[in-house]
Design an enzyme around this catalytic site. Structure first.
Site, PDB file in Angstrom:
ATOM      1  N   THR A  16      -1.949   4.039  -0.259  1.00 12.62           N
ATOM      2  CA  THR A  16      -0.880   4.822  -0.582  1.00 12.62           C
ATOM      3  C   THR A  16      -0.788   5.273  -2.032  1.00 12.62           C
ATOM      4  OG1 THR A  16       0.256   3.690   1.105  1.00 12.62           O
ATOM      5  CG2 THR A  16       1.656   5.008  -0.210  1.00 12.62           C
ATOM      6  N   GLY A  29       8.910   0.436  -8.619  1.00 17.48           N
ATOM      7  CA  GLY A  29       8.216   1.651  -8.365  1.00 17.48           C
ATOM      8  C   GLY A  29       8.165   2.665  -9.343  1.00 17.48           C
ATOM      9  N   GLU A  69       4.903  -3.616   2.211  1.00 16.02           N
ATOM     10  CA  GLU A  69       3.658  -4.428   1.762  1.00 16.02           C
ATOM     11  C   GLU A  69       2.803  -4.430   3.109  1.00 16.02           C
ATOM     12  OE1 GLU A  69       2.751  -5.216  -1.247  1.00 16.02           O
ATOM     13  OE2 GLU A  69       4.700  -4.092  -1.460  1.00 16.02           O
ATOM     14  N   ASP A 106       8.523 -10.341  -2.233  1.00 12.22           N
ATOM     15  CA  ASP A 106       8.129  -9.246  -3.194  1.00 12.22           C
ATOM     16  C   ASP A 106       9.167  -9.092  -4.434  1.00 12.22           C
ATOM     17  OD1 ASP A 106       6.468  -6.826  -3.726  1.00 12.22           O
ATOM     18  OD2 ASP A 106       8.565  -5.745  -3.648  1.00 12.22           O
ATOM     19  N   LYS A 133       8.916  -9.604  -8.504  1.00  9.88           N
ATOM     20  CA  LYS A 133       9.325  -8.658  -9.431  1.00  9.88           C
ATOM     21  C   LYS A 133      10.019  -9.322 -10.550  1.00  9.88           C
ATOM     22  CE  LYS A 133       8.510  -4.874  -6.417  1.00  9.88           C
ATOM     23  NZ  LYS A 133       8.858  -4.026  -5.353  1.00  9.88           N
ATOM     24  N   GLY A 165       6.719   3.999  -2.636  1.00  3.83           N
ATOM     25  CA  GLY A 165       6.508   5.481  -2.246  1.00  3.83           C
ATOM     26  C   GLY A 165       5.289   5.646  -2.899  1.00  3.83           C
TER      27      GLY A 165
HETATM   28  P1  NDP Z   1      -2.920   0.322   0.672  1.00  2.92           P
HETATM   29  O1  NDP Z   1      -2.997  -0.921   1.698  1.00  2.92           O
HETATM   30  O2  NDP Z   1      -2.194   1.558   1.231  1.00  2.92           O
HETATM   31  O3  NDP Z   1      -3.914   0.721  -0.252  1.00  2.92           O
HETATM   32  C1  NDP Z   1      -4.940  -0.475  -0.843  1.00  2.92           C
HETATM   33  C2  NDP Z   1      -6.209   0.317  -0.663  1.00  2.92           C
HETATM   34  O4  NDP Z   1      -7.153  -0.481  -1.341  1.00  2.92           O
HETATM   35  C3  NDP Z   1      -6.730   0.575   0.803  1.00  2.92           C
HETATM   36  O5  NDP Z   1      -7.268   1.850   0.707  1.00  2.92           O
HETATM   37  C4  NDP Z   1      -7.802  -0.716   0.896  1.00  2.92           C
HETATM   38  O6  NDP Z   1      -8.662  -0.389   1.747  1.00  2.92           O
HETATM   39  C5  NDP Z   1      -8.271  -0.831  -0.432  1.00  2.92           C
HETATM   40  N1  NDP Z   1      -8.963  -2.007  -0.696  1.00  2.92           N
HETATM   41  C6  NDP Z   1      -8.309  -3.348  -0.377  1.00  2.92           C
HETATM   42  N2  NDP Z   1      -9.520  -4.054  -0.907  1.00  2.92           N
HETATM   43  C7  NDP Z   1     -10.257  -3.436  -1.422  1.00  2.92           C
HETATM   44  C8  NDP Z   1     -11.656  -3.878  -1.901  1.00  2.92           C
HETATM   45  N3  NDP Z   1     -11.955  -5.147  -2.046  1.00  2.92           N
HETATM   46  N4  NDP Z   1     -12.474  -2.790  -2.560  1.00  2.92           N
HETATM   47  C9  NDP Z   1     -12.156  -1.442  -2.214  1.00  2.92           C
HETATM   48  N5  NDP Z   1     -10.992  -1.046  -1.784  1.00  2.92           N
HETATM   49  C10 NDP Z   1     -10.101  -2.099  -1.449  1.00  2.92           C
HETATM   50  O7  NDP Z   1      -1.599  -0.266  -0.304  1.00  2.92           O
HETATM   51  P2  NDP Z   1      -0.660   0.542  -1.329  1.00  2.92           P
HETATM   52  O8  NDP Z   1      -1.203   1.549  -1.931  1.00  2.92           O
HETATM   53  O9  NDP Z   1       0.822   0.435  -0.629  1.00  2.92           O
HETATM   54  O10 NDP Z   1      -0.441  -0.708  -2.609  1.00  2.92           O
HETATM   55  C11 NDP Z   1      -1.304  -1.142  -3.349  1.00  2.92           C
HETATM   56  C12 NDP Z   1      -0.830  -1.956  -4.353  1.00  2.92           C
HETATM   57  O11 NDP Z   1       0.396  -1.444  -5.092  1.00  2.92           O
HETATM   58  C13 NDP Z   1      -0.156  -3.120  -3.843  1.00  2.92           C
HETATM   59  O12 NDP Z   1      -0.345  -4.285  -4.956  1.00  2.92           O
HETATM   60  C14 NDP Z   1       1.428  -2.929  -3.600  1.00  2.92           C
HETATM   61  O13 NDP Z   1       2.112  -4.240  -3.686  1.00  2.92           O
HETATM   62  C15 NDP Z   1       1.505  -2.010  -4.749  1.00  2.92           C
HETATM   63  N6  NDP Z   1       2.861  -1.049  -4.624  1.00  2.92           N
HETATM   64  C16 NDP Z   1       2.956  -0.357  -3.546  1.00  2.92           C
HETATM   65  C17 NDP Z   1       3.902   0.266  -3.711  1.00  2.92           C
HETATM   66  C18 NDP Z   1       4.173   1.318  -2.224  1.00  2.92           C
HETATM   67  O14 NDP Z   1       5.280   2.038  -2.447  1.00  2.92           O
HETATM   68  N7  NDP Z   1       3.350   1.379  -1.274  1.00  2.92           N
HETATM   69  C19 NDP Z   1       4.983   0.623  -4.634  1.00  2.92           C
HETATM   70  C20 NDP Z   1       4.395  -0.316  -5.862  1.00  2.92           C
HETATM   71  C21 NDP Z   1       3.700  -1.255  -5.785  1.00  2.92           C
HETATM   72  P3  NDP Z   1      -8.443  -0.597   3.374  1.00  2.92           P
HETATM   73  O15 NDP Z   1      -7.265   0.168   3.932  1.00  2.92           O
HETATM   74  O16 NDP Z   1      -9.873  -0.131   4.016  1.00  2.92           O
HETATM   75  O17 NDP Z   1      -8.357  -2.355   3.359  1.00  2.92           O
HETATM   76  N1  HSE Z   2       6.812  -2.939  -0.855  1.00  8.05           N
HETATM   77  C1  HSE Z   2       7.613  -2.819  -1.836  1.00  8.05           C
HETATM   78  C2  HSE Z   2       8.752  -2.213  -1.881  1.00  8.05           C
HETATM   79  C3  HSE Z   2       6.425  -1.596  -2.809  1.00  8.05           C
HETATM   80  O1  HSE Z   2       9.276  -2.061  -0.761  1.00  8.05           O
HETATM   81  O2  HSE Z   2       9.588  -2.247  -3.034  1.00  8.05           O
HETATM   82  C4  HSE Z   2       7.258  -1.283  -4.154  1.00  8.05           C
HETATM   83  O3  HSE Z   2       6.819  -2.415  -5.030  1.00  8.05           O
END
Ligand code: NDP
Ligand code: HSE
Length: 405
Positions: free
Chosen positions: A11, A129, A185, A196, A200, A297
């Site tokens: 994401t 975010g 998450e 979470d 934060k 998001g």
């Molecule tokens: P996702 O699960 O959507 O994305 C993580 C990506 O990393 C996946 O494509 C996953 O692959 C890949 N990945 C995991 N392990 C490895 C590895 N060892 N080597 C290479 N690629 C890897 O998570 P998000 O994008 O939602 O979140 C990412 C981070 O950002 C987290 O720490 C989250 O807490 C944080 N975050 C998220 C927010 C949100 O709104 N979504 C907002 C703020 C922070 P695969 O799917 O194949 O496992």
């Molecule tokens: N899962 C987290 C939330 C993502 O809903 O706030 C942003 O850190």
């Protein structure tokens, strides 16, 4: 030209690439140099993706490439993300992350590592975010002694609570919706159980105190067990239920906690709904200020990561100051914190409850609900409330809630 690698094409990671490409002209202008995503590290291939040709699976390629000066860590977790971040910083490559779990667990160590290698570890996206809050604390409010931070810091739970409150939606259905929208998450327990938000507020508390606030020592409750009827009482009282993360100075110590609170209509966080987050900061000179925006998001979070990339690009070879020492902050236990509490009791237990909580206890009833009532206690300590509440075994309904003044 500054070349970048993105770790994790989920994401947030895919959002980072999109922001850099879509806002290319603006981003390059503000960075003072052209930025280019050279590699995207992921476990999978993305053959149909416009940037699929940049996807690789070996972190070693990124590490060995001297052209890569900035890495965006958007993988999440504290396993490989920790390992890759350390290796990157040791190699003098700056890292920008959205991974609050890693920042909360290893922030001071990674900041020190960045400093000793003349590069940067930035984490604007790790809290709130897309809301700028780390940079204001680090750069803008530096003349302040921050006395208190109160925030709605989790988009998923705020989305769930708002949908339950305003649309009468069912908990499980809305949680699923939040997951589909990419807010939650990987394990949504981290959201709904408050972990979470806890991480934060640990990060914000650390920046507030300049010392390390260990997230494992922060009292945390989530939103599970909140029932539609709790919202009916809240409405009757002109209040709203929000998962708040709180940190404040209390007699030379830091009092930090995460819990659902009833807040009244006059509270600045009352109208923060849906995926929106807000952080309310009290400084000793400025007084109150508030930071508001989308708390989760793809693009809002990616925007914050890219703002860090731009900052790193502007500071190649220079360390951006961040005051977060490894020394542990002294945390206050919550037992002596005072506030009002809300509880629901069976009708037959109301007199006993009022006798226990004292004469100032207020009663709230819901039309058409004769079998129970709500009670708001006078201001009392957590310890005193817990003692009296424990004596109402079998007479209480649902879960008790705290009131935020
Ligand atoms: P996702 O699960 O959507 O994305 C993580 C990506 O990393 C996946 O494509 C996953 O692959 C890949 N990945 C995991 N392990 C490895 C590895 N060892 N080597 C290479 N690629 C890897 O998570 P998000 O994008 O939602 O979140 C990412 C981070 O950002 C987290 O720490 C989250 O807490 C944080 N975050 C998220 C927010 C949100 O709104 N979504 C907002 C703020 C922070 P695969 O799917 O194949 O496992
Ligand atoms: N899962 C987290 C939330 C993502 O809903 O706030 C942003 O850190």
């Amino acid at each position: 030209m500054i070349k970048i690698a993105v770790l994790g094409y989920g994401t947030v990671g895919s959002g980072v690439v999109e922001v850099i490409e879509k806002n290319k002209e603006m981003v390059n202008k503000k960075a003072g140099e052209e930025l280019e995503v050279k590699y995207i590290l992921d476990l999978l291939d993305f053959p149909d993706d416009p940037y699929g040709d940049r996807v690789i699976h070996d972190f070693g390629t990124i590490l060995a490439d001297d052209e890569i000066r900035i890495i965006c860590e958007t993988m999440g977790g504290v396993g490989k993300a920790y390992e890759f971040t350390k290796l990157a910083l040791q190699a003098g490559k700056s890292v920008c992350t959205s991974n609050k779990e890693l920042v909360a667990a290893h922030g001071p160590e990674l900041l020190a590592l960045a400093k000793s290698n003349n590069c940067n570890y930035l984490f604007e996206a790790s809290v709130g975010g897309g809301i700028p809050i780390i940079r204001p604390l680090n750069y803008s409010l530096t003349a302040e002694r921050i006395e208190a931070i109160t925030g709605i810091l989790n988009g998923t739970t705020n989305y769930i609570l708002s949908k339950m409150e305003y649309e009468g939606a069912d908990y499980e259905t809305v949680l699923k919706e939040a997951q589909e929208k990419g807010y939650a998450e990987r394990n949504p327990e981290a959201d709904v159980e408050g972990h979470d938000a806890c991480r934060k507020i640990a990060i914000l508390s650390s920046l507030m105190t300049g010392k390390n606030v260990d997230y494992r020592r922060i009292y945390t409750e989530g939103i599970t067990g909140i029932q539609p009827r709790d919202f009916a009482y809240a409405k009757q009282m002109g209040m709203s239920i929000k998962l708040l993360a709180i940190s404040r100075e209390e007699k030379g110590k830091t009092l930090a906690m995460v819990s659902p609170f009833l807040i009244d209509a006059g509270h600045p966080l009352h109208m923060v709904n849906g995926v929106f987050n807000a952080v309310f900061v009290r400084g000793n000179m400025l007084g109150d200020s508030m930071y508001y925006g989308r708390g989760a998001g793809k693009l809002p979070t990616a925007s914050a990561v890219v703002s860090d990339v731009i900052d790193c690009a502007r500071h190649i070879g220079k360390v951006i100051m961040c005051f977060w020492d490894a020394q542990e902050a002294e945390l206050a236990v919550i037992d002596q914190a005072s506030r009002r509490f809300f509880l629901r009791v069976k009708t037959e237990g109301a007199d006993r409850a009022r006798a226990l909580f004292g004469a100032g206890t207020e009663k709230v009833t819901l039309p058409g609900v004769p079998e129970e009532c709500g009670l708001i206690t006078p201001v009392m300590t957590e310890a005193d409330f817990a003692e009296s509440y424990g004596k109402l075994d079998g007479l209480c309904v649902g879960r008790r809630l705290r009131l935020e003044a």
